[in-house]
Design a protein around this motif. Structure first.
Motif, PDB file in Angstrom:
ATOM      1  N   LYS A   1       3.079  15.021  -0.296  1.00  0.00           N
ATOM      2  CA  LYS A   1       2.845  14.472   0.822  1.00  0.00           C
ATOM      3  C   LYS A   1       2.697  12.939   0.990  1.00  0.00           C
ATOM      4  N   GLN A   2       3.464  12.272   1.810  1.00  0.00           N
ATOM      5  CA  GLN A   2       3.432  10.748   1.649  1.00  0.00           C
ATOM      6  C   GLN A   2       3.371  10.324   3.292  1.00  0.00           C
ATOM      7  N   LEU A   3       2.955   9.260   3.559  1.00  0.00           N
ATOM      8  CA  LEU A   3       2.674   8.655   4.685  1.00  0.00           C
ATOM      9  C   LEU A   3       3.340   7.022   4.770  1.00  0.00           C
ATOM     10  N   LEU A   4       3.840   6.770   5.680  1.00  0.00           N
ATOM     11  CA  LEU A   4       4.092   5.163   6.056  1.00  0.00           C
ATOM     12  C   LEU A   4       5.328   4.739   4.670  1.00  0.00           C
ATOM     13  N   GLU A   5       5.915   5.669   4.207  1.00  0.00           N
ATOM     14  CA  GLU A   5       6.615   5.326   2.861  1.00  0.00           C
ATOM     15  C   GLU A   5       8.092   4.740   3.102  1.00  0.00           C
ATOM     16  N   LYS A   6       8.331   4.771   4.319  1.00  0.00           N
ATOM     17  CA  LYS A   6       9.706   4.218   4.702  1.00  0.00           C
ATOM     18  C   LYS A   6      10.204   2.938   4.477  1.00  0.00           C
ATOM     19  N   PRO A   7       9.159   1.957   5.046  1.00  0.00           N
ATOM     20  CA  PRO A   7       9.747   0.634   4.688  1.00  0.00           C
ATOM     21  C   PRO A   7       9.791   0.408   3.129  1.00  0.00           C
TER      22      PRO A   7
ATOM     23  N   ASN B   1       4.934  14.552 -10.792  1.00  0.00           N
ATOM     24  CA  ASN B   1       5.655  14.363  -9.417  1.00  0.00           C
ATOM     25  C   ASN B   1       5.298  12.938  -8.932  1.00  0.00           C
ATOM     26  N   HIS B   2       4.257  12.599  -8.579  1.00  0.00           N
ATOM     27  CA  HIS B   2       3.849  11.327  -8.448  1.00  0.00           C
ATOM     28  C   HIS B   2       4.690  10.235  -8.998  1.00  0.00           C
ATOM     29  N   PHE B   3       4.604  10.180 -10.389  1.00  0.00           N
ATOM     30  CA  PHE B   3       5.359   9.359 -11.134  1.00  0.00           C
ATOM     31  C   PHE B   3       6.580   9.486 -11.097  1.00  0.00           C
TER      32      PHE B   3
ATOM     33  N   TYR C   1       0.827  -1.192   0.165  1.00  0.00           N
ATOM     34  CA  TYR C   1      -0.061   0.011   0.025  1.00  0.00           C
ATOM     35  C   TYR C   1       0.969   1.245  -0.090  1.00  0.00           C
ATOM     36  N   HIS C   2       0.299   2.189  -0.939  1.00  0.00           N
ATOM     37  CA  HIS C   2       1.371   3.228  -0.983  1.00  0.00           C
ATOM     38  C   HIS C   2       0.477   4.720  -1.017  1.00  0.00           C
ATOM     39  N   TYR C   3       0.867   5.725  -0.001  1.00  0.00           N
ATOM     40  CA  TYR C   3      -0.083   6.770   0.290  1.00  0.00           C
ATOM     41  C   TYR C   3       0.703   7.980  -0.123  1.00  0.00           C
ATOM     42  N   TRP C   4       0.036   8.500  -1.172  1.00  0.00           N
ATOM     43  CA  TRP C   4       0.339   9.842  -1.835  1.00  0.00           C
ATOM     44  C   TRP C   4      -0.685  10.646  -1.660  1.00  0.00           C
ATOM     45  N   PHE C   5      -0.718  11.690  -0.835  1.00  0.00           N
ATOM     46  CA  PHE C   5      -1.799  12.536  -0.632  1.00  0.00           C
ATOM     47  C   PHE C   5      -2.071  14.024  -1.511  1.00  0.00           C
TER      48      PHE C   5
END
Length: 369
Positions: free
Chosen positions: A91-97, A146-148, A83-87
């Motif tokens: 802005k991203q969340l939980l991307e580190k792992p 930018n997302h891509f 799961y990938h979170y791009w707001f």
């Protein structure tokens, strides 16, 4: 194992602290916080659930990610779908792992991404004020670009799952995109600009009348479980009709409020639900089954939860075997079976070993392959 069958398990990167979760829920919050505080809500209710082989892990630890991949591979899982979170606006969340998986080149295990393009609300994490925690935004074409670009290192990775050279990318809520055709065109053009034949887009949560090709997508992942969770109990109009489309949007709008109003959990027999959601239609486009080993989100939602009661490895085996039969009798671009999920413990929805069943769910799946 039949090498043509490719089970892909969704992977939740929630198991490490981040500043946002510290602020919302308290210092050190992770998914385990909800898992450990769960209580049985009725006689025979299997809660709390305790992990076995992997323990209460932290996904910042590379050895944990290696152990997960080894266990998955040994039992027939083809790859993970993170799961990938791009707001929006970067802005991203939980991307580190996942970023560490890409940067380190480990574990040596196939993967793809699912853009979980949803607004985060308190209702999903145990807070019934329904407050917005992180709003999903769609600023426009520049943001898609930018997302891509942020995803390009992953797409170029040899482990990234591709179809005919095209990176497979999922969108959880395509109907929420302001214009899915614009999004698809931007991603496809950028993929070609970077040496790929294009991008292979999959839609995750769409009603039956939705067709991928006119919307710029290539295929659909079964919506039947989502349909059961949010619509089936109240569906009046035939899916695909004009009033059915209106009802879909109305029920989607009321989804959060309906959860808030519930005073006791909705409990269903696992075998009855999976029989219902295993009636995958044969479509004239790429359509992939999604299977569910179990579901119980009471660690998050308490009395407002939905519970599939009575799942066992043998019942799961039947459900998964039906998906194998389905995919062997259809002809999508690849033989993916999507599993919800590898590690969503607070939704009672995981393949990882727990102290009740050990590796029995994994072995049941492997035996079907």
């Amino acid at each position: 194992m039949q090498s043509n069958i490719k089970p892909v398990a969704y992977y939740l990167p929630q198991y490490h602290p981040i500043p946002e979760n510290d602020y919302w829920w308290g210092k050190g919050f992770t998914e385990w916080t909800n898992v450990t505080k769960a209580k049985p809500l009725f006689k025979g209710h299997y809660q709390p659930r305790y992990p076995a082989d992997l323990g209460y892990y932290d996904l910042r630890v590379p050895e944990v990610r290696e152990e997960q991949a080894t266990m998955a591979k040994e039992n027939g899982v083809y790859g993970f779908c993170y799961y990938h979170y791009w707001f929006g606006d970067g802005k991203q969340l939980l991307e580190k792992p996942f970023n560490e998986v890409v940067e380190s080149g480990k574990p040596d295990f196939p993967f793809m991404l699912c853009w979980a393009n949803q607004t985060w609300k308190g209702v999903w994490f145990g807070d019934f004020q329904n407050q917005v925690l992180a709003k999903q935004e769609y600023p426009g074409i520049d943001d898609y670009t930018n997302h891509f670009s942020s995803l390009l290192p992953a797409f170029k990775d040899n482990r990234y799952i591709k179809i005919d050279g095209k990176p497979v990318f999922q969108v959880y809520q395509p109907l929420d995109l302001p214009d899915s055709k614009v999004f698809a065109r931007v991603f496809n053009d950028l993929a070609k600009d970077n040496g790929f034949p294009g991008i292979y887009l999959l839609a995750c949560n769409v009603p039956i009348y939705w067709e991928p090709e006119p919307n710029g997508f290539h295929g659909v992942i079964s919506y039947l479980f989502h349909s059961f969770r949010f619509r089936e109990k109240n569906t009046v109009f035939k899916e695909g009709s004009f009033l059915g489309k209106v009802e879909w949007k109305w029920n989607n709008f009321l989804e959060g409020k309906a959860i808030e109003r519930r005073k006791k959990p909705k409990v269903y027999k696992y075998e009855k639900v999976v029989t219902k959601i295993s009636k995958w239609p044969k479509m004239n486009f790429d359509y992939y089954p999604m299977v569910v080993p179990d579901w119980d989100n009471s660690p998050r939602a308490g009395n407002s939860s939905m519970i599939l009661h009575g799942s066992t490895p043998d019942k799961w085996k039947i459900h998964f075997h039906n998906a194998v039969n389905y995919i062997n009798n259809t002809s999508p671009a690849d033989k993916f079976i999507f599993i919800k999920s590898w590690n969503e413990w607070a939704e009672g929805n995981y393949l990882e070993p727990d102290q009740r069943w050990g590796t029995a769910y994994l072995k049941a799946m492997k035996s079907c392959l």
